[in-house]
Design a protein around this motif. Structure first.
Motif, PDB file in Angstrom:
ATOM      1  N   GLY A  97      45.109  37.888  48.508  1.00  0.00           N
ATOM      2  CA  GLY A  97      45.534  37.992  46.951  1.00  0.00           C
ATOM      3  C   GLY A  97      44.084  37.745  46.056  1.00  0.00           C
ATOM      4  N   ASP A  98      43.436  38.105  46.580  1.00  0.00           N
ATOM      5  CA  ASP A  98      41.684  37.583  45.948  1.00  0.00           C
ATOM      6  C   ASP A  98      41.250  38.633  45.460  1.00  0.00           C
ATOM      7  N   LEU A 126      44.320  43.492  37.407  1.00  0.00           N
ATOM      8  CA  LEU A 126      45.562  42.773  37.116  1.00  0.00           C
ATOM      9  C   LEU A 126      45.621  41.566  37.624  1.00  0.00           C
ATOM     10  N   ASP A 127      46.207  40.955  37.087  1.00  0.00           N
ATOM     11  CA  ASP A 127      47.014  39.275  37.866  1.00  0.00           C
ATOM     12  C   ASP A 127      48.824  40.107  37.734  1.00  0.00           C
ATOM     13  N   SER A 128      48.694  40.146  38.892  1.00  0.00           N
ATOM     14  CA  SER A 128      49.870  40.567  39.573  1.00  0.00           C
ATOM     15  C   SER A 128      50.997  39.159  38.871  1.00  0.00           C
ATOM     16  N   SER A 129      50.940  37.927  39.099  1.00  0.00           N
ATOM     17  CA  SER A 129      51.640  37.254  38.765  1.00  0.00           C
ATOM     18  C   SER A 129      52.505  37.710  36.695  1.00  0.00           C
ATOM     19  N   TYR A 130      51.126  38.292  36.291  1.00  0.00           N
ATOM     20  CA  TYR A 130      51.761  38.519  34.745  1.00  0.00           C
ATOM     21  C   TYR A 130      51.813  40.077  34.553  1.00  0.00           C
ATOM     22  N   THR A 131      51.888  40.880  35.031  1.00  0.00           N
ATOM     23  CA  THR A 131      51.993  42.332  34.986  1.00  0.00           C
ATOM     24  C   THR A 131      52.985  42.343  34.224  1.00  0.00           C
ATOM     25  N   TYR A 132      53.589  43.334  33.330  1.00  0.00           N
ATOM     26  CA  TYR A 132      54.478  43.245  32.222  1.00  0.00           C
ATOM     27  C   TYR A 132      54.997  41.593  31.131  1.00  0.00           C
ATOM     28  N   SER A 133      53.665  41.692  31.309  1.00  0.00           N
ATOM     29  CA  SER A 133      53.197  40.674  29.933  1.00  0.00           C
ATOM     30  C   SER A 133      52.592  40.966  29.348  1.00  0.00           C
ATOM     31  N   VAL A 173      31.189  37.395  48.055  1.00  0.00           N
ATOM     32  CA  VAL A 173      31.978  36.320  46.469  1.00  0.00           C
ATOM     33  C   VAL A 173      33.570  36.156  45.873  1.00  0.00           C
ATOM     34  N   ILE A 174      34.249  35.591  46.132  1.00  0.00           N
ATOM     35  CA  ILE A 174      35.448  35.764  45.902  1.00  0.00           C
ATOM     36  C   ILE A 174      35.177  35.166  44.286  1.00  0.00           C
ATOM     37  N   VAL A 175      35.561  36.204  43.150  1.00  0.00           N
ATOM     38  CA  VAL A 175      34.754  36.104  41.921  1.00  0.00           C
ATOM     39  C   VAL A 175      36.351  35.194  41.642  1.00  0.00           C
ATOM     40  N   ASP A 176      37.722  35.481  41.786  1.00  0.00           N
ATOM     41  CA  ASP A 176      39.019  34.981  41.181  1.00  0.00           C
ATOM     42  C   ASP A 176      39.565  35.145  42.136  1.00  0.00           C
ATOM     43  N   ALA A 177      40.587  33.604  42.518  1.00  0.00           N
ATOM     44  CA  ALA A 177      41.320  33.753  43.727  1.00  0.00           C
ATOM     45  C   ALA A 177      42.718  32.447  43.001  1.00  0.00           C
ATOM     46  N   ALA A 178      42.591  32.619  41.618  1.00  0.00           N
ATOM     47  CA  ALA A 178      43.627  32.269  40.797  1.00  0.00           C
ATOM     48  C   ALA A 178      45.455  32.811  40.565  1.00  0.00           C
ATOM     49  N   VAL A 221      45.785  38.463  42.714  1.00  0.00           N
ATOM     50  CA  VAL A 221      44.120  38.890  40.957  1.00  0.00           C
ATOM     51  C   VAL A 221      43.981  39.788  42.064  1.00  0.00           C
ATOM     52  N   GLY A 222      43.332  41.294  41.077  1.00  0.00           N
ATOM     53  CA  GLY A 222      42.940  42.206  41.894  1.00  0.00           C
ATOM     54  C   GLY A 222      42.673  43.201  42.313  1.00  0.00           C
ATOM     55  N   ILE A 223      44.101  43.521  41.430  1.00  0.00           N
ATOM     56  CA  ILE A 223      44.853  44.571  42.377  1.00  0.00           C
ATOM     57  C   ILE A 223      43.979  45.528  40.642  1.00  0.00           C
TER      58      ILE A 223
END
Length: 586
Positions: A453-454, A503-510, A477-482, A485-487
């Motif tokens: 999920g990076d 997109l940050d999949s943890s926060y879609t639809y927000s 390079v892993i830019v973001d792994a929080a 993320v990345g789709i």
């Protein structure tokens, strides 16, 4: 309103704070531990500097390589590059619908498959609307007029849009229609490139277009997905995925040529069938008899000779091979040989391939069994040769196809894998891939690694101009792994430096579902990596865009300002109402 806290924050109302270049004095209600100010309308993204009793804060000028200027949090593995610099990021996201730089694209109610492009500081969007079975395009400084901005329509929804700008805007889409069972050129839809200079597109109720590849050959709806478009002046390049053969395909035309439909696409990588070379097709009878296929005498993919019986219908009519070659069966046992109309209603029955002259490296070792589910296309700056980056489904990694001509034949393409086998991100990488070739010819890639999920980034270490020389790459390079993320990543370049929306999949639809990452060499703090190059996480910044609208799980777009606007980059995203724009003010 902005709240600042700390210590030694205030002395008199002559103290000042600079917010991204906009200076103001502190309010009388300030205390030594903090204050609240309203950001002026001139505020831009940038450094925050507080001056108290004529002494400026040192956060943004001290050395970030010194340990006491770092702010690493041992409980947060993502904090290894945190420091005491203070910067402000300013976003504009609103409902403005007047003039230029509007908050959303006018008329984009309930958008499906939206995309965005830019030219001279003007943003252009395309999208499909299911309610009207139409495709639209509009600029962000235009008022919406249905008849003007609808570029195509049909009896079934048109899907999978992408937009690009060369000498004018162009839109690629999938006319997902089949003519009420009439599986032939006169009835079935397929991939179309809309352009104002094109003729009226066949089999689309309204709209100009160049026909790329149609669905009737394989009698399959939604056969093509993931279309991507690149314009270079009047040259139009397209890449797309064929779900029937699990293949990446490429198509070219010169704008204004208006040549008739023919099999001109190139099969780049993956599987292939009868239509990816020279072939002849056999159709049912041009009359309505109600006959159906009762026997298929050969297996799909079998070699056949001239006049060999391939199948028989319920009226006892035999259908024979028109030429020797490899047969591709299109119709199913028991299916009617014609559509429901009374004229011109022949349906395709089978094809016989006589060559594989439009298949890249058909006898070589660079092909994969399945490839291209996600792809991106651009052109080189020197010779304007097309380059395609794509996901290798079989090997679950990233590949590139390089051409040695503007309008390349199959023999003028070269395939390569991007990452070395020793790269830690070699496997499970390449979905949602995006690519740009910069003005010097270096390739920039952004993509998603689905096992972790990076968001991953890569830049080529060389810039060949001939298409024959392979690109070389350093480690990914892993830019973001929080989180995950990345789709739906999209990449653009500002002064040849990468900016990525995703997109940050943890926060879609927000309100927090959209993120942006960018590289700035001024942020580099570590010693040992290549200075001024985005080859490690050093120098990268990422953030959630500050929005007040919901972010749907739909493709994102990012474009730089090519004019003189108040914003540096603009992000396109789909909300619950419109195709919206978030402007990063810098």
């Amino acid at each position: 309103m902005l709240t600042f806290t700390g210590f030694n924050m205030y002395y008199t109302t002559s103290d000042t704070i600079v917010l991204g270049g906009a200076s103001q004095t502190l309010p009388g209600a300030s205390t030594t531990s903090g204050f609240v100010v309203t950001a002026p309308t001139t505020t831009r993204s940038g450094a925050v500097t507080l001056t108290v009793n004529a002494v400026p804060s040192l956060n943004n000028s001290n050395s970030n390589t010194v340990e006491y200027n770092t702010e690493i949090d041992v409980t947060n593995s993502d904090s290894d590059l945190w420091n005491d610099d203070r910067n402000l990021h300013v976003w504009r996201s609103n409902d403005n619908q007047t003039g230029a730089n509007r908050g959303y694209f006018a008329g984009s109610s309930d958008p499906e498959y939206p995309a965005m492009a830019q030219n001279a500081g003007v943003l252009y969007a395309s999208w499909s609307n299911y309610a009207t079975s139409s495709v639209f395009r509009i600029a962000n400084n235009e008022d919406y007029v249905f008849a003007t901005h609808r570029i195509a329509s049909s009896y079934d929804p048109l899907e999978q849009t992408d937009i690009a700008y060369g000498n004018r805007p162009g839109v690629i889409y999938n006319a997902n229609t089949y003519g009420n069972g009439l599986w032939n050129y006169a009835g079935a839809g397929g991939i179309v490139v809309w352009d104002a200079n094109a003729n009226g597109a066949d089999n689309v109720s309204t709209g100009n277009g160049y026909e790329v590849e149609y669905l009737y050959h394989d009698r399959r709806l939604m056969q093509f997905t993931g279309q991507r478009l690149a314009y270079q002046g009047d040259n139009i390049h397209a890449a797309y995925f064929d779900t029937e053969t699990k293949a990446l395909k490429y198509w070219y035309t010169a704008n204004g040529g208006n040549v008739g439909y023919s099999a001109r696409w190139i099969n780049i990588d993956g599987g292939y069938d009868a239509h990816d070379g020279d072939y002849q097709e056999r159709y049912g009878r041009d009359e309505w008899t109600g006959a159906s296929i009762t026997n298929i005498a050969v297996a799909n993919g079998a070699s056949v000779v001239l006049n060999q019986i391939i199948m028989t219908d319920s009226d006892g009519i035999n259908y024979r091979a028109p030429v020797a070659g490899v047969v591709d069966i299109a119709i199913a046992l028991g299916a009617r040989i014609s559509g429901t109309n009374t004229t011109n209603n022949q349906s395709i029955l089978f094809s016989v391939r006589t060559s594989t002259n439009r298949v890249v490296d058909v006898a070589g070792s660079s092909r994969s069994a399945a490839a291209g589910e996600f792809c991106a296309i651009d052109t080189t700056p020197t010779n304007n040769f097309p380059v395609i980056a794509y996901y290798d489904i079989t090997n679950r990694t990233v590949k590139i196809a390089r051409a040695t001509a503007v309008n390349p034949a199959a023999a003028q393409w070269n395939l390569q894998t991007v990452m070395s086998l020793g790269d830690l991100n070699y496997n499970f990488s390449g979905k949602y891939i995006s690519m740009k070739v910069d003005t010097l010819g270096y390739v920039h890639l952004a993509f998603y690694r689905n096992s972790t999920g990076d968001l991953i980034y890569m830049k080529s270490t060389n810039n060949p101009t001939n298409g024959a020389t392979a690109y070389t790459f350093g480690p990914s390079v892993i830019v973001d792994a929080a989180g995950s993320v990345g789709i739906w990543a999209d990449i653009t370049l500002v002064n040849n430096r990468p900016w990525i929306s995703y997109l940050d999949s943890s926060y879609t639809y927000s309100f927090d579902g959209l993120k942006v990452a960018y590289y700035d060499p001024a942020f580099e703090a570590e010693i040992g990596d290549a200075a001024g190059e985005p080859d490690t996480r050093d120098g990268w910044e990422y953030m959630n865009a500050a929005l007040v609208y919901e972010v749907e799980n739909v493709r994102t777009s990012i474009e730089p300002d090519g004019g003189a606007n108040f914003w540096g980059v603009a992000l396109g995203y789909s909300s619950s109402d419109f195709y919206r724009i978030a402007y990063y003010v810098d």
